[in-house]
Each structure stands twice: as C-alpha cells, then as structure tokens.
Write a protein that holds these residues in place. Structure first.
Motif, mmCIF file in Angstrom:
data_model
loop_
_atom_site.group_PDB
_atom_site.id
_atom_site.type_symbol
_atom_site.label_atom_id
_atom_site.label_comp_id
_atom_site.label_asym_id
_atom_site.label_seq_id
_atom_site.Cartn_x
_atom_site.Cartn_y
_atom_site.Cartn_z
ATOM 1 N N GLY A 42 -2.743 -37.284 -13.475
ATOM 2 C CA GLY A 42 -3.481 -37.426 -14.914
ATOM 3 C C GLY A 42 -2.957 -37.377 -15.869
ATOM 4 O O GLY A 42 -3.389 -37.124 -16.960
ATOM 5 N N LYS A 43 -2.805 -39.156 -15.824
ATOM 6 C CA LYS A 43 -2.274 -39.921 -17.172
ATOM 7 C C LYS A 43 -2.922 -41.584 -16.973
ATOM 8 O O LYS A 43 -3.715 -41.530 -15.948
ATOM 9 N N ASP A 44 -3.005 -41.717 -18.490
ATOM 10 C CA ASP A 44 -3.978 -42.770 -18.199
ATOM 11 C C ASP A 44 -3.088 -43.916 -17.792
ATOM 12 O O ASP A 44 -1.534 -43.690 -17.355
ATOM 13 N N ARG A 45 -3.530 -45.106 -17.086
ATOM 14 C CA ARG A 45 -3.086 -46.348 -16.838
ATOM 15 C C ARG A 45 -1.685 -47.063 -17.471
ATOM 16 O O ARG A 45 -2.251 -46.691 -18.705
ATOM 17 N N GLU A 46 -1.320 -47.381 -17.234
ATOM 18 C CA GLU A 46 -0.024 -47.558 -18.174
ATOM 19 C C GLU A 46 0.247 -48.922 -18.471
ATOM 20 O O GLU A 46 0.879 -49.115 -16.793
ATOM 21 N N PHE A 47 0.925 -49.810 -19.099
ATOM 22 C CA PHE A 47 1.563 -51.402 -18.842
ATOM 23 C C PHE A 47 3.022 -50.996 -18.218
ATOM 24 O O PHE A 47 3.611 -50.390 -19.159
ATOM 25 N N VAL A 48 3.476 -52.222 -17.396
ATOM 26 C CA VAL A 48 4.293 -52.043 -17.374
ATOM 27 C C VAL A 48 4.758 -53.378 -17.553
ATOM 28 O O VAL A 48 6.422 -53.393 -18.124
ATOM 29 N N GLY A 49 4.284 -53.783 -17.162
ATOM 30 C CA GLY A 49 4.569 -55.918 -17.537
ATOM 31 C C GLY A 49 3.883 -56.914 -16.995
ATOM 32 O O GLY A 49 2.974 -56.327 -16.522
ATOM 33 N N CYS A 50 4.413 -57.735 -17.834
ATOM 34 C CA CYS A 50 3.179 -58.936 -17.459
ATOM 35 C C CYS A 50 4.460 -60.629 -16.958
ATOM 36 O O CYS A 50 5.068 -60.192 -17.857
ATOM 37 N N SER A 53 1.546 -67.794 -16.648
ATOM 38 C CA SER A 53 1.130 -68.869 -15.514
ATOM 39 C C SER A 53 2.616 -68.549 -14.578
ATOM 40 O O SER A 53 2.322 -68.978 -13.873
ATOM 41 N N THR A 54 3.184 -69.564 -15.641
ATOM 42 C CA THR A 54 4.587 -70.567 -14.887
ATOM 43 C C THR A 54 5.605 -69.289 -14.549
ATOM 44 O O THR A 54 6.545 -69.962 -13.957
ATOM 45 N N GLY A 55 5.995 -68.203 -14.997
ATOM 46 C CA GLY A 55 6.724 -67.223 -14.781
ATOM 47 C C GLY A 55 7.788 -67.647 -15.657
ATOM 48 O O GLY A 55 8.959 -66.752 -16.378
ATOM 49 N N ASP A 56 7.480 -68.539 -16.761
ATOM 50 C CA ASP A 56 8.836 -68.451 -17.844
ATOM 51 C C ASP A 56 8.492 -67.907 -18.924
ATOM 52 O O ASP A 56 9.775 -67.976 -19.235
ATOM 53 N N ASN A 57 7.814 -67.053 -18.985
ATOM 54 C CA ASN A 57 7.572 -65.639 -20.161
ATOM 55 C C ASN A 57 7.258 -64.239 -19.509
ATOM 56 O O ASN A 57 6.819 -64.388 -18.186
ATOM 57 N N THR A 58 8.318 -63.467 -19.745
ATOM 58 C CA THR A 58 7.624 -62.265 -19.488
ATOM 59 C C THR A 58 7.545 -60.945 -20.101
ATOM 60 O O THR A 58 8.763 -61.543 -21.321
ATOM 61 N N TYR A 59 7.082 -60.029 -20.372
ATOM 62 C CA TYR A 59 6.783 -58.720 -20.769
ATOM 63 C C TYR A 59 6.781 -57.254 -20.714
ATOM 64 O O TYR A 59 6.336 -57.426 -19.458
ATOM 65 N N TYR A 60 7.827 -56.690 -21.206
ATOM 66 C CA TYR A 60 7.842 -55.515 -20.264
ATOM 67 C C TYR A 60 7.525 -54.376 -21.307
ATOM 68 O O TYR A 60 7.719 -54.463 -22.555
ATOM 69 N N ALA A 61 6.848 -52.839 -20.729
ATOM 70 C CA ALA A 61 7.335 -51.689 -21.726
ATOM 71 C C ALA A 61 8.461 -51.710 -21.792
ATOM 72 O O ALA A 61 9.130 -51.871 -21.135
ATOM 73 N N ASP A 62 9.221 -50.946 -23.036
ATOM 74 C CA ASP A 62 9.929 -50.570 -23.589
ATOM 75 C C ASP A 62 10.874 -49.940 -23.092
ATOM 76 O O ASP A 62 11.497 -49.807 -22.564
ATOM 77 N N PHE A 68 13.014 -53.188 -14.694
ATOM 78 C CA PHE A 68 11.971 -53.951 -13.997
ATOM 79 C C PHE A 68 11.862 -55.292 -14.518
ATOM 80 O O PHE A 68 12.477 -55.960 -15.241
ATOM 81 N N THR A 69 11.891 -56.499 -13.562
ATOM 82 C CA THR A 69 11.844 -57.335 -13.887
ATOM 83 C C THR A 69 11.239 -58.514 -12.974
ATOM 84 O O THR A 69 10.429 -58.020 -11.004
#
Length: 123
Positions: A42-50, A53-62, A68-69
């Motif tokens: 019942g909910k929209d698709r939600e960003f978790v993280g990304c 390509s090299t793995g050097d940078n990650t971003y997460y939802a608050d 989460f890693t």
C-alpha cells in the motif's frame, strides 16, 4: 542488459539483522552505481540507499543511516545491504537496481531492477 537477483530476505525479530545480496549476470556491475529500494504494501517504492561503482561512496535515506550499510564485491558481481537494528516498519519487499542517471534517490534514475526479496520484521 543485466539481470539482477536479490536474496537474503526472510523473517526476523525486531532488533535483528539480515544481509541482502544482489547478484548480477549478463554484464559487469563494476561500472555502475547500484541502489536499494523497498516497497511496503500500500505504499510507494522508497529509496533505501545506493553505492557508487567503486564502493567508495554510499548514500542512505535518513531513517536508514547508522542501521543499513551497502557494500559491494565487484569480483563477485554482487552488491550487499547489511541491515541491523531492524524494526517492524522495515517490513517490505527490497529491490536492487542499476543507476542510469538523474536524482539518485528517485526510482526513475534506475533502469534494471531485480524481482525483490521479502523482509518481514516481527515485533
């Protein structure tokens, strides 16, 4: 075209951990960023993280920061999502997808999607 297959989902108690895998075939993942999304009923698709390509940078939802890693093993053509401190609100189908372009936290920025893996957190 790359095919993505998620695995590692399951039923876990609140406070528990799971590690999701996103295995690719068809072409290498090493040149693209990969995102994780989730969708609860019942909910929209939600960003978790990304992860870049090299793995050097990650971003997460608050709401996922500190719990989460994302990581990746390009030699295995696989991306991972380690989830700790799971809560019932984390119950959803989790998807991985390859980044195509645009705003990284929007689903429209991703082109190839896996079929998803169910994560259920009991209270």
């Amino acid at each position: 075209q790359v095919q993505l297959v998620e695995s590692g989902g399951g039923l876990v108690q609140a406070g528990g951990s799971l590690r999701l895998s996103c295995a690719a075939s068809g072409r290498t993942l090493s040149l693209v960023a990969v995102g994780w999304f989730r969708q609860a009923p019942g909910k929209d698709r939600e960003f978790v993280g990304c992860i870049s390509s090299t793995g050097d940078n990650t971003y997460y939802a608050d709401s996922m920061k500190g719990r989460f890693t994302a990581s990746r093993d390009n030699a295995k053509n696989t991306v991972y999502l380690q989830m700790n401190g799971l809560e019932p609100e984390d119950t959803a189908i989790y998807y991985c997808a390859t980044y195509y372009g645009g705003t990284y936290y929007r689903a429209a920025a991703y082109d190839n999607w896996g079929q998803g893996t169910q994560v259920t957190v009991s209270s």
